[in-house]
Design an enzyme around this catalytic site. Structure first.
Site: not given
Ligand code: ADP
Ligand code: ZN
Ligand code: MG
Length: 638
Positions: A231, A233-237, A452-453, A456
């Site tokens: 997935g 980045p940052g989705t909680g893997k 401009h804005e 839009h």
């Molecule tokens: P990656 O998918 O890049 O490994 P991370 O698991 O490191 O992402 O997520 C980073 C931080 O974002 C987590 O420590 C948490 O605080 C927050 N986070 C990401 N996804 C979730 C989720 N599904 N539920 C709750 N917190 C989340």
């Molecule tokens: Zn614009």
């Protein structure tokens, strides 16, 4: 024997050798003096020897003390006319009485068959100390080595702990630095992960298997060896994997792919071997390899290749085949670049299960916000659903960050709790950066940005399929935006129609069109609009089959779906040129449409823009109130 153990043994042996030599040197020089064998013979014959200790390599000679009279050769001892000229005791030492008494001599052992009879003849006590050769070896070799080992280990582990590593000691060179998380150590459970219900389901099954394997064995179901969390980045893997550790009451090894990659060829491979050895011993357990693409990168298509990584990967493949999943070792891995992983890693029997961890939907975002908002104090007026609505496309990490930004803002404003406006402002901070109130724009620039804005916003409001306007602002932000319009989606949708895409492109065009209509000039402020519009038009032609010319032909494919989503062309250059034409046609059609809208709403544009210049930020309601004064021009709706 692993190379690190070898080198350790070598070092320890050297140190011990030096140590032993030093010890014997010092102990010899302190109280003993070496003499020649012939001198010893002379002393013996002169009756100066009272005792001889016969060792395997030397004779330790204790001289007769002055007081004790020599029963055999008394009188000779102090004779100045010593025939050999050997120095008498007094001459040798010339020191105090005490040191004299302590001094002993030693000499190398000669295989002298007559020695015993000579000793008997001069009435000298002799003996050989009983030593256990095993004890000797232990004392002089094993013991010092053990001490050195313990010391080194201690030193290195304290040093690395102080440096924040916290890794193992000396012996862990080349070993995996796998940290063992045992149950609940991570402090994360599935409750902390929101909006990833499908992923959680798949992982729960694995946790369940580890708890009662019999249930699965009963039917004949085999556990998957490995699961790959995929997935953006940052989705909680990583979080999910930690939650698995929290849920499963089994050992949990967690490593990052880059932990394996070292400068030296073979180290990574030996780490993999090690890791699996440890895991097998600890079974049932879970092994988690984060950012697996660091080692799992496809082996083909590189000139020269990378020996170290390939070896590591091969070792990983071999280990994954080698272990028996019925023992209860499950391997989890996470990546956001599944497409570059080696095909061999993904085949059945290895990471055959893929758990998609997508960006959360509306409900998911709300749930994630709920998880994180628990950690801060909030006022009752907070409506998380509205925040979730405004954050379409945000990942869990973004949402966590937003909640924190909101809390920071509340503190800055000396409030005890987080309010809705903190959250909404935080959304904008994440999207557009912080407000830059101190940036001074000239009056003319401000007017251009305002028109401009509003351009839009007008295009948004006047087109049927588009979302209503939420907020318009001309307060510049740190991330480069001079002003912007926030559109508020009423509900989330997963499909976009061709009409909606065209509408979106038209909205992007309307900013520039307004500049041109009002001031008759073009500014750099439209760069971002142009980029977005062009990207969308290109996708329509190349990916979504929305052009008449190419129809359903795919002209490019997306390379890394979870990162920047760059598309690579699949067609010849001639076709590409045609596609470019098609893109340009779409863009100019939308441009013309935007021009129509702006021209037919010229009066509304001016009025709203003047209002915006005065207020700097206006809400969607204020905008609509002014717009309602102007009847819809039927031409613009055509
Ligand atoms: P990656 O998918 O890049 O490994 P991370 O698991 O490191 O992402 O997520 C980073 C931080 O974002 C987590 O420590 C948490 O605080 C927050 N986070 C990401 N996804 C979730 C989720 N599904 N539920 C709750 N917190 C989340
Ligand atoms: Zn614009
Ligand atoms: Mg991660």
């Amino acid at each position: 024997m692993p190379p690190n153990l070898m080198s350790f043994l070598l070092i320890a042996m050297l140190v011990t050798l030096v140590f032993n030599t030093l010890v014997s040197m010092f102990s010899a020089s302190a109280t003993m003096k070496e003499i020649k064998y012939s001198e010893f013979m002379t002393k013996l014959e002169a009756g100066e020897v009272s005792e001889v200790e016969i060792r395997s390599d030397r004779l330790i000679i204790t001289p007769r003390r002055e007081e004790e009279p020599d029963p055999v050769a008394s009188g000779i001892t102090s004779s100045p006319a010593d025939p050999t000229g050997a120095p008498s005791f007094q001459e040798t030492l010339g020191q105090t009485q005490e040191t004299q008494l302590e001094l002993t001599y030693y000499t190398g052992y000669l295989y002298d068959t007559e020695l015993i009879s000579l000793l008997n003849k001069y009435n000298v006590d002799y003996y050989t100390p009983l030593t256990n050769p095993l004890w000797e070896i232990f004392r002089s070799w094993i013991l010092p080595m053990l001490i050195i080992f313990v010391l080194f280990n201690f030193l290195l582990s304290t040093v690395s702990k102080r440096m924040g590593g916290g890794k193992g000691g000396f012996m862990s060179f080349g070993q995996s630095n796998a940290k063992v998380y045992v149950e609940k150590k991570t402090g994360v459970t599935f409750d902390d992960v929101a909006g990833q219900e499908e992923a959680k389901d798949s992982l729960l099954e694995i946790v369940d298997f580890l708890h009662n394997p019999e249930k699965y064995a009963h039917i004949g179901a085999k556990q998957p060896k490995g699961a790959l969390l995929v997935g953006p980045p940052g989705t909680g893997k990583t979080l999910l994997a930690k939650a698995v550790a929290g849920e499963a009451s089994v050992a949990f090894f967690s490593l990052s792919g880059s932990d394996f990659v070292e400068m030296f060829v073979g180290v990574g491979a030996s780490r993999v071997r090690d890791l699996f050895k440890q895991a097998n011993q600890m079974a049932p357990c879970i092994v988690f390899i984060d950012e697996v693409d660091a080692i799992g990168k496809s082996r083909d298509g590189q000139i020269g290749g990378n020996d170290e990584r390939e070896q590591t990967l091969n070792q990983l493949l071999a280990e994954m085949d080698g272990f028996d999943s019925s023992k209860g070792v499950v391997i989890l891995a996470a990546t956001n670049r599944p497409e570059i992983l080696d095909k061999a890693l993904l085949r059945p029997g290895r990471f055959d299960r893929r758990i998609i961890v997508e960006r959360p939907d509306l409900k998911g975002r709300e749930d994630i916000l709920k998880v994180h908002i628990k950690k801060v104090k909030i006022s009752k007026n907070v409506d998380l659903k509205r925040v979730a609505l405004a954050t379409s496309g945000a990942a869990g990490a973004d949402l966590a960050n937003m909640v924190n930004e909101a809390a920071l803002r509340a503190v800055r404003l000396n409030r005890g709790e987080v309010e809705q406006e903190d959250l909404m402002e935080a959304v904008e901070v994440i999207v557009a950066g912080k407000e830059k109130k101190d940036r001074i724009m000239t009056e003319k620039e401000k007017r251009i940005v305002a028109f401009h804005e509003v351009g839009h916003a007008l295009a948004t409001a006047r087109q049927k399929n588009s979302q209503p306007v939420q907020k318009i602002t001309i307060v510049p932000r740190t991330m480069g935006a001079l002003g912007y319009v926030i559109q508020m989606p009423e509900e989330e949708h997963y499909l976009m129609t061709k009409d909606e895409m065209l509408t979106q492109i038209t909205i992007s065009m309307a900013g520039r069109v307004a500049e041109e209509e009002v001031f008759n000039l073009q500014t750099t402020g439209a760069a971002n609009d142009i980029e977005q519009a062009t990207k969308m038009a290109r996708n329509m032609v190349e990916l979504y089959g929305m052009s008449e010319k190419f129809g359903m032909m795919g002209l490019s494919s997306i390379e890394n779906k979870y990162l920047d989503g760059r598309a690579v062309s699949l067609v010849s250059q001639i076709t590409e040129a045609d596609a470019d034409n098609e893109v340009s046609c779409i863009l100019s059609a939308c441009y013309n449409k935007a021009k129509d809208i702006i021209q037919s709403n010229r009066a509304a544009l001016s009025e709203i823009a003047e209002f915006l210049i005065e207020k700097e930020t206006i809400t969607g309601e204020e905008f609509m109130k002014i717009l309602e004064k102007f009847p819809v021009d039927i031409y613009s709706q055509a």
